[in-house]
Design a protein around this motif. Structure first.
Motif, mmCIF file in Angstrom:
data_model
loop_
_atom_site.group_PDB
_atom_site.id
_atom_site.type_symbol
_atom_site.label_atom_id
_atom_site.label_comp_id
_atom_site.label_asym_id
_atom_site.label_seq_id
_atom_site.Cartn_x
_atom_site.Cartn_y
_atom_site.Cartn_z
ATOM 1 N N PRO A 157 -91.098 75.593 -2.680
ATOM 2 C CA PRO A 157 -90.756 77.028 -2.716
ATOM 3 C C PRO A 157 -90.822 77.553 -4.158
ATOM 4 C CG PRO A 157 -88.980 75.711 -1.723
ATOM 5 C CD PRO A 157 -90.016 74.758 -2.211
ATOM 6 N N VAL A 158 -91.218 78.789 -4.281
ATOM 7 C CA VAL A 158 -91.351 79.391 -5.606
ATOM 8 C C VAL A 158 -90.205 80.368 -5.832
ATOM 9 C CG1 VAL A 158 -92.789 80.827 -7.095
ATOM 10 C CG2 VAL A 158 -93.856 79.154 -5.570
ATOM 11 N N LEU A 159 -89.469 80.140 -6.893
ATOM 12 C CA LEU A 159 -88.382 81.035 -7.275
ATOM 13 C C LEU A 159 -88.893 81.923 -8.400
ATOM 14 C CD1 LEU A 159 -85.350 81.841 -7.162
ATOM 15 C CD2 LEU A 159 -84.952 80.101 -8.899
ATOM 16 N N THR A 160 -88.757 83.205 -8.239
ATOM 17 C CA THR A 160 -89.215 84.117 -9.286
ATOM 18 C C THR A 160 -88.054 84.950 -9.807
ATOM 19 O OG1 THR A 160 -89.729 85.896 -7.743
ATOM 20 C CG2 THR A 160 -91.486 84.306 -8.199
ATOM 21 N N HIS A 161 -88.206 85.403 -11.025
ATOM 22 C CA HIS A 161 -87.229 86.307 -11.617
ATOM 23 C C HIS A 161 -88.010 87.324 -12.433
ATOM 24 C CE1 HIS A 161 -83.068 87.248 -12.769
ATOM 25 N NE2 HIS A 161 -83.656 87.771 -13.823
ATOM 26 N N GLY A 162 -87.759 88.577 -12.189
ATOM 27 C CA GLY A 162 -88.515 89.622 -12.874
ATOM 28 C C GLY A 162 -87.667 90.421 -13.838
ATOM 29 N N PHE A 163 -88.295 90.888 -14.880
ATOM 30 C CA PHE A 163 -87.655 91.770 -15.853
ATOM 31 C C PHE A 163 -88.474 93.047 -15.935
ATOM 32 C CE2 PHE A 163 -86.649 87.462 -17.080
ATOM 33 C CZ PHE A 163 -85.286 87.513 -17.348
ATOM 34 N N ALA A 164 -87.814 94.176 -15.869
ATOM 35 C CA ALA A 164 -88.525 95.458 -15.943
ATOM 36 C C ALA A 164 -88.311 96.078 -17.325
ATOM 37 C CB ALA A 164 -88.010 96.402 -14.864
ATOM 38 N N PHE A 165 -89.398 96.479 -17.944
ATOM 39 C CA PHE A 165 -89.339 97.136 -19.249
ATOM 40 C C PHE A 165 -89.949 98.528 -19.108
ATOM 41 C CE2 PHE A 165 -89.489 92.643 -20.206
ATOM 42 C CZ PHE A 165 -88.597 92.494 -21.259
ATOM 43 N N PRO A 166 -89.281 99.554 -19.651
ATOM 44 C CA PRO A 166 -89.881 100.890 -19.611
ATOM 45 C C PRO A 166 -91.223 100.903 -20.349
ATOM 46 C CG PRO A 166 -87.643 100.984 -20.540
ATOM 47 C CD PRO A 166 -87.991 99.547 -20.319
#
Length: 199
Positions: A157-166
């Protein structure tokens, strides 16, 4: 001038000599604060440990050499076969031809400290054995897709974590890659704006 104090062409100045000069004049009680002010004001360039702890008086000299590595007309075609990986000798034979070896080492020190490249591999007994990676000179992802697929384990399984930058400035991406790449070294797989490595 003594050569260990100031370079013969007055391009750099020894930090140790700067402190001695401040003591000699007697009116400067916090020389490092003064040096920080001069650096922030753009009068000199100084980062502790960079350029062998020397103060750069002629910043244009250093900047011209560093940015020559990223010149799309001169350096990039010559380094195209290295996929963003290079050694000091690559630059000595191309854009740094004719520059003293000590200057070349100082330029590389500045590039590493500023996150323009990172050391991927080094034989600690030989300073010139270092292999550097410049994120801005890496190939696009599609160029290494086959290599990446071979390393990526897709059965788990793939665990992802995202960060949003303006606004995700390229400088941020480059800095993150330089920091992580400097730790992962040759164990990582790198492409322009991305990297794959084991935690």
């Amino acid at each position: 001038w003594s050569s260990d104090v100031c370079s013969s062409d007055l391009r750099t100045y020894s930090h140790k000599a700067f402190l001695a000069l401040c003591r000699k004049t007697g009116g400067i009680s916090a020389p490092d604060t003064l040096l920080l002010y001069l650096h922030n004001a753009g009068i000199v360039f100084y980062l502790q440990g960079v350029f062998a702890d020397r103060i750069v008086l002629d910043q244009q000299w250093a900047l011209d050499a560093v940015y020559a590595v990223f010149d799309r007309d001169a350096a990039v075609p010559l380094l195209a076969g290295t996929d963003g990986w290079f050694r000091r000798e690559h630059l000595a034979a191309t854009v740094w031809r004719g520059r003293p070896i000590e200057d070349q080492r100082q330029f590389l020190s500045m590039m590493v400290e500023c996150g323009m490249c990172f050391v991927a591999h080094r034989d600690w007994e030989n300073e010139d054995s270092a292999h550097y990676v410049a994120p801005d000179l890496l190939p696009e992802r599609q160029a290494i897709e086959t290599q990446l697929r071979a390393r990526w384990e897709t059965s788990e399984p793939v665990l992802t974590h995202g960060f949003a930058f303006p606004l995700l400035h390229r400088g941020i991406v480059r800095s993150v890659m330089a920091e992580l790449g400097g730790q992962a070294g040759i164990a990582g797989t790198y492409w322009r704006d991305g990297l794959y490595l084991y935690d």
